[in-house]
Motif scaffolding. Structure first.
Motif, PDB file in Angstrom:
ATOM      1  N   GLY A   1       9.424 -26.533  41.895  1.00 30.35           N
ATOM      2  CA  GLY A   1       9.622 -25.123  42.199  1.00 30.35           C
ATOM      3  C   GLY A   1       9.808 -24.800  43.659  1.00 30.35           C
ATOM      4  O   GLY A   1      10.032 -23.644  44.013  1.00 30.35           O
ATOM      5  N   ILE A   2       9.726 -25.790  44.542  1.00 37.71           N
ATOM      6  CA  ILE A   2      10.058 -25.516  45.940  1.00 37.71           C
ATOM      7  C   ILE A   2      11.313 -26.297  46.281  1.00 37.71           C
ATOM      8  O   ILE A   2      11.649 -27.277  45.615  1.00 37.71           O
ATOM      9  N   PRO A   3      12.072 -25.833  47.303  1.00 32.07           N
ATOM     10  CA  PRO A   3      13.309 -26.533  47.661  1.00 32.07           C
ATOM     11  C   PRO A   3      13.070 -28.022  47.936  1.00 32.07           C
ATOM     12  O   PRO A   3      12.010 -28.401  48.443  1.00 32.07           O
ATOM     13  N   ASP A   4      14.075 -28.843  47.610  1.00 34.99           N
ATOM     14  CA  ASP A   4      13.900 -30.296  47.672  1.00 34.99           C
ATOM     15  C   ASP A   4      13.486 -30.811  49.054  1.00 34.99           C
ATOM     16  O   ASP A   4      12.630 -31.677  49.166  1.00 34.99           O
ATOM     17  N   PHE A   5      14.080 -30.217  50.128  1.00 35.81           N
ATOM     18  CA  PHE A   5      13.751 -30.766  51.449  1.00 35.81           C
ATOM     19  C   PHE A   5      12.297 -30.495  51.826  1.00 35.81           C
ATOM     20  O   PHE A   5      11.713 -31.246  52.593  1.00 35.81           O
ATOM     21  N   MET A   6      11.729 -29.405  51.261  1.00 27.48           N
ATOM     22  CA  MET A   6      10.304 -29.166  51.540  1.00 27.48           C
ATOM     23  C   MET A   6       9.455 -30.245  50.884  1.00 27.48           C
ATOM     24  O   MET A   6       8.473 -30.714  51.454  1.00 27.48           O
ATOM     25  N   ASP A   7       9.879 -30.598  49.666  1.00 25.25           N
ATOM     26  CA  ASP A   7       9.157 -31.644  48.956  1.00 25.25           C
ATOM     27  C   ASP A   7       9.211 -32.956  49.728  1.00 25.25           C
ATOM     28  O   ASP A   7       8.213 -33.661  49.858  1.00 25.25           O
ATOM     29  N   TRP A   8      10.409 -33.258  50.283  1.00 24.11           N
ATOM     30  CA  TRP A   8      10.535 -34.495  51.066  1.00 24.11           C
ATOM     31  C   TRP A   8       9.641 -34.468  52.289  1.00 24.11           C
ATOM     32  O   TRP A   8       9.237 -35.499  52.804  1.00 24.11           O
ATOM     33  N   ASN A   9       9.385 -33.254  52.820  1.00 21.55           N
ATOM     34  CA  ASN A   9       8.547 -33.142  54.012  1.00 21.55           C
ATOM     35  C   ASN A   9       7.088 -32.887  53.680  1.00 21.55           C
ATOM     36  O   ASN A   9       6.348 -32.362  54.505  1.00 21.55           O
ATOM     37  N   GLN A  10       6.696 -33.223  52.444  1.00 21.60           N
ATOM     38  CA  GLN A  10       5.303 -33.139  52.028  1.00 21.60           C
ATOM     39  C   GLN A  10       4.731 -31.732  52.075  1.00 21.60           C
ATOM     40  O   GLN A  10       3.536 -31.554  52.286  1.00 21.60           O
ATOM     41  N   LEU A  11       5.581 -30.707  51.912  1.00 20.40           N
ATOM     42  CA  LEU A  11       5.020 -29.371  51.763  1.00 20.40           C
ATOM     43  C   LEU A  11       4.596 -29.209  50.304  1.00 20.40           C
ATOM     44  O   LEU A  11       5.279 -29.687  49.397  1.00 20.40           O
ATOM     45  N   THR A  12       3.476 -28.521  50.084  1.00 23.26           N
ATOM     46  CA  THR A  12       3.006 -28.368  48.708  1.00 23.26           C
ATOM     47  C   THR A  12       3.113 -26.934  48.223  1.00 23.26           C
ATOM     48  O   THR A  12       2.885 -26.658  47.058  1.00 23.26           O
ATOM     49  N   ALA A  13       3.432 -25.999  49.113  1.00 22.62           N
ATOM     50  CA  ALA A  13       3.584 -24.613  48.675  1.00 22.62           C
ATOM     51  C   ALA A  13       4.720 -23.983  49.458  1.00 22.62           C
ATOM     52  O   ALA A  13       5.084 -24.474  50.536  1.00 22.62           O
ATOM     53  N   LEU A  14       5.275 -22.920  48.899  1.00 23.30           N
ATOM     54  CA  LEU A  14       6.367 -22.242  49.575  1.00 23.30           C
ATOM     55  C   LEU A  14       5.817 -21.539  50.822  1.00 23.30           C
ATOM     56  O   LEU A  14       4.848 -20.790  50.742  1.00 23.30           O
ATOM     57  N   PRO A  15       6.425 -21.766  52.012  1.00 25.16           N
ATOM     58  CA  PRO A  15       5.939 -21.070  53.209  1.00 25.16           C
ATOM     59  C   PRO A  15       6.085 -19.560  53.042  1.00 25.16           C
ATOM     60  O   PRO A  15       7.002 -19.089  52.366  1.00 25.16           O
ATOM     61  N   ALA A  16       5.183 -18.817  53.691  1.00 25.25           N
ATOM     62  CA  ALA A  16       5.142 -17.360  53.494  1.00 25.25           C
ATOM     63  C   ALA A  16       6.469 -16.700  53.832  1.00 25.25           C
ATOM     64  O   ALA A  16       6.882 -15.739  53.184  1.00 25.25           O
ATOM     65  N   ILE A  17       7.157 -17.251  54.847  1.00 27.01           N
ATOM     66  CA  ILE A  17       8.387 -16.604  55.290  1.00 27.01           C
ATOM     67  C   ILE A  17       9.488 -16.693  54.226  1.00 27.01           C
ATOM     68  O   ILE A  17      10.422 -15.899  54.196  1.00 27.01           O
ATOM     69  N   TRP A  18       9.355 -17.657  53.323  1.00 28.90           N
ATOM     70  CA  TRP A  18      10.370 -17.826  52.283  1.00 28.90           C
ATOM     71  C   TRP A  18      10.134 -16.888  51.104  1.00 28.90           C
ATOM     72  O   TRP A  18      11.066 -16.613  50.336  1.00 28.90           O
TER      73      TRP A  18
END
Lengths: 389, 307
Positions: free
Chosen positions: A100-117
């Motif tokens: 459910g988050i954009p693929d590049f965020m997943d590649w960068n080990q983000l686990t939640a959508l940043p607030a600005i998005w």
């Protein structure tokens, strides 16, 4: 109604010019080009939004921004963020560690959508942001600089630095922005596949109509009382200032307007081309956009469109066939436009028309055409007009 | 952090300080030529980076020629190559002034575009002549290696060389501007062109000379940079924004301002790059500069010339 006819459409000559452009963009090109080429023209037309903004900002107000790519990019990123969120719903991205988050965020080990998005999940907000974010940034930058009377080359150099800052900043925050690759793999707009052929046709026409809309807005500004003030400021800023006008506010307004136009162009770029990356934000694209406007003629709103189309067509022709020559040609173009054709294609067209009508027996027509629109009458303006609030 | 011993921390401080100083001398070298052109003439030369690349390629060419025809001369060629780089860049600069710039002094915004066009042409010329790959001249032995005052401190000689050269050049330019006849005329032209003409100064010639001098200094800067990095067709354009910010930040017409701002920017950048990731350190530095410029638009040391 009469005012609309005279000021916005620009009288008879203005209507004819606009009609020719409209026929060319809406009828001739779509019927004669394949969809691939038409899509390319659509891409060039998104740069024309920047050129139209530059005609207002640079040609009319005399403020040269070398950082218009900032606003083009911001508009593009606002659009791309919405499309990317739609493209990465939990079902299609279920192989990711966080679906459910954009693929590049997943590649960068983000686990939640940043607030600005988060707000960009909504289409109305995103469309609003496409115009509002660039305009807001322009308002902040413009007020900070114009109120302190930063102008001329200083303004240009600082806007150039901003273009570098933004492109480096996007590049450096990979998890938040997609980094150097930008935001790619965009698919649908509210379920409507933007990559299909029919969608590309529709988007092309939307792009053309919005561009014509921007030209009309530009004409309204130029022909209004403010347009005359801007011209006066360009030639004798101190004189306008001492006559009691708030010079900085006018400049800020035009800067915001041009930024908003850039934002629309950027959003349409994303819709038609399907990606955005920091390479469209930095110094080089920003200054290239200036040459589009310069080739068209920095005083001519219609010329800006032709200039953009001409330079970009030349660019793709030459870089396909003689990649070696293109930079020489581009460099030569910069120098030639500045030194020999300061009014660009529009200037050439005007002088050719003047010469033609001098040859023709009905020479009375020539008199109406020859005067250049660039002559402000600052002294008249000051005497006849009341102070603006 | 506790893993470091006191002497190691001391060494890190020394070396970090040195890398800041080294960046300072690089920025100063780059900005010096621009400070002459922009500060004295008010002309923005966006092809400045390409003049640096021109100097660097001159050194590369001299190194190739020395290797081919006079191998015995190899240890000394570099000093002469710097001189040649100055001459070549100054000559091209003079030609550009004669052919293009002198028509544009009244239109400062247009000089931006024209010099950008020039920079594109020069870049492509480098690419056509020397190829797209980056090149490095063969450096003489005495420029290689590093000093080792203690076990843990390691100071590269080429960094010291660039530093010495930039200090020498700054002193030279300052002396020239304030102690020589031509420098006097240049400053007079900046302060009041009409009056200078009235007392018999050939201001057109002064303009050409100033522009050529600035380009020549850029050539020397480029030559010096061959000792710390390789040269490619577009290496000039990478420096251009930094260079301008140094000059604008310092206050356009002040040599002292240029030095102070180069020092400030270099230290900020090397410290912030130590704490943040590479590009974000640079972004922070640039943001800080631009923010200060918005508060003080005329830079740290504004000139007191009436315009």
């Amino acid at each position: 109604m009469n005012k609309f006819y005279k000021n916005i459409l620009g009288g008879k000559a203005g209507i004819i010019g606009l009609a020719i452009l409209a026929v060319l963009l809406l009828v001739v090109l779509p019927s004669s080009l394949q969809i691939f080429r038409l899509n390319l023209v659509g891409k060039y037309l998104t740069y024309a939004f920047v050129s139209v903004g530059l005609v207002l900002l640079w040609g009319n107000a005399g403020v040269l921004s070398l950082g218009q790519g900032i606003f083009f990019g911001l508009g593009g990123y606002c659009m791309a963020m919405f499309l990317k969120l739609e493209a990465s719903d939990p079902i299609t991205t279920k192989i990711q560690s966080t679906p459910g988050i954009p693929d590049f965020m997943d590649w960068n080990q983000l686990t939640a959508l940043p607030a600005i998005w988060v707000p960009f999940k909504s289409l109305p907000f995103s469309l609003f942001a496409v115009v509002a974010v660039p305009a807001l940034l322009a308002f902040i930058l413009g007020s900070a600089m114009f109120k302190r009377r930063v102008g001329g080359v200083y303004f240009s150099v600082i806007t150039q630095a901003f273009a570098l800052i933004l492109s480096l900043g996007i590049d450096g925050n990979q998890g938040l922005t997609g980094g150097r690759n930008g935001i790619t793999d965009l698919r649908t707009l509210w379920g409507w596949d933007i990559r299909s052929e029919s969608a590309q046709y529709v988007l092309y026409f939307v792009c053309c109509l919005l561009l014509i809309g921007c030209i009309l807005v530009g004409r309204f500004v130029v022909s209004s009382r403010m347009g005359r003030l801007l011209l006066a400021m360009k030639d004798r800023e101190d004189r306008v200032l001492f006559s009691g006008y708030d010079v900085a506010s006018f400049k800020v307004f035009v800067y915001c307007l041009s930024a908003a136009m850039c934002g629309i162009g950027g959003a349409l770029f994303v819709l038609q081309v399907g990606f955005i990356s920091p390479s469209l934000v930095g110094i080089v694209p920003s200054i290239e956009m200036v040459i589009f406007a310069a080739v068209g003629g920095k005083m001519s709103l219609l010329g800006a469109v032709y200039g953009t189309l001409a330079v970009n067509t030349g660019k793709s022709l030459f870089s396909e066939n003689f990649p070696q020559l293109w930079l020489f040609l581009m460099g030569g173009l910069f120098i030639a436009v500045v030194m020999f054709f300061p009014n660009g294609l529009a200037g050439l067209w005007e002088s050719a028309r003047a010469r033609l009508s001098r040859l023709s027996p009905r020479s009375g027509a020539a008199k109406k055409i020859i005067p250049m629109p660039a002559m402000p009458q600052a002294s008249n303006l000051v005497e006849t007009e009341p102070k603006l609030p | 952090m506790l893993a470091y011993s006191l002497s190691e921390i001391w060494s890190i401080l020394i070396m970090q300080g040195f890398s800041g100083l080294s960046l300072f001398s690089v920025l100063l070298l780059m900005a010096l030529g621009l400070a002459v052109i922009f500060g004295q003439m008010g002309v923005v030369n966006l092809a400045h980076g390409e003049f640096m690349a021109l100097g660097a390629y001159t050194v590369y060419l001299s190194s190739q020629l020395t290797e081919a025809y006079a191998p015995g001369f190899a240890p000394y060629y570099f000093v002469f190559a710097i001189g040649i780089a100055f001459c070549v860049a100054a000559l091209v600069g003079g030609l550009v002034e004669w052919g293009m710039m002198r028509f544009l002094y009244k239109r400062p915004l247009d000089t931006l575009l024209a010099t950008w066009g020039l920079s594109l042409i020069m870049q492509q010329a480098f690419r056509s002549i020397f190829g797209a790959r980056e090149v490095t001249p063969t450096l003489p032995e005495w420029l290689m290696g590093s000093f080792k005052p203690t076990e843990t401190i390691d100071i590269p000689i080429n960094g010291v060389f660039v530093m010495a050269l930039s200090l020498l050049l700054t002193a030279g330019v300052t002396l020239f501007m304030f102690r020589s006849r031509i420098g006097l005329r240049t400053r007079a032209t900046v302060q009041n062109r009409a009056m200078s003409e009235a007392v018999g100064i050939n201001t057109g010639l002064i303009d050409r000379f100033t522009f050529a001098l600035g380009c020549g200094i850029a050539g020397v800067a480029g030559a010096a940079f061959t000792t710390i990095g390789s040269t490619g067709p577009d290496s000039g354009s990478r420096y251009i924004v930094d260079t301008f910010l140094v000059v604008v930040f310092g206050g356009s017409a002040s040599m002292l301002g240029t030095i102070v701002s180069a020092l400030g920017i270099a230290q900020t950048q090397s410290i912030s790059e130590f704490f943040l990731e590479g590009t974000m350190g640079k972004v922070t530095t640039l943001m800080a500069i631009v923010f200060i410029l918005m508060i003080r638009p005329k830079g740290l040391f504004p000139s007191k010339v009436r315009s």
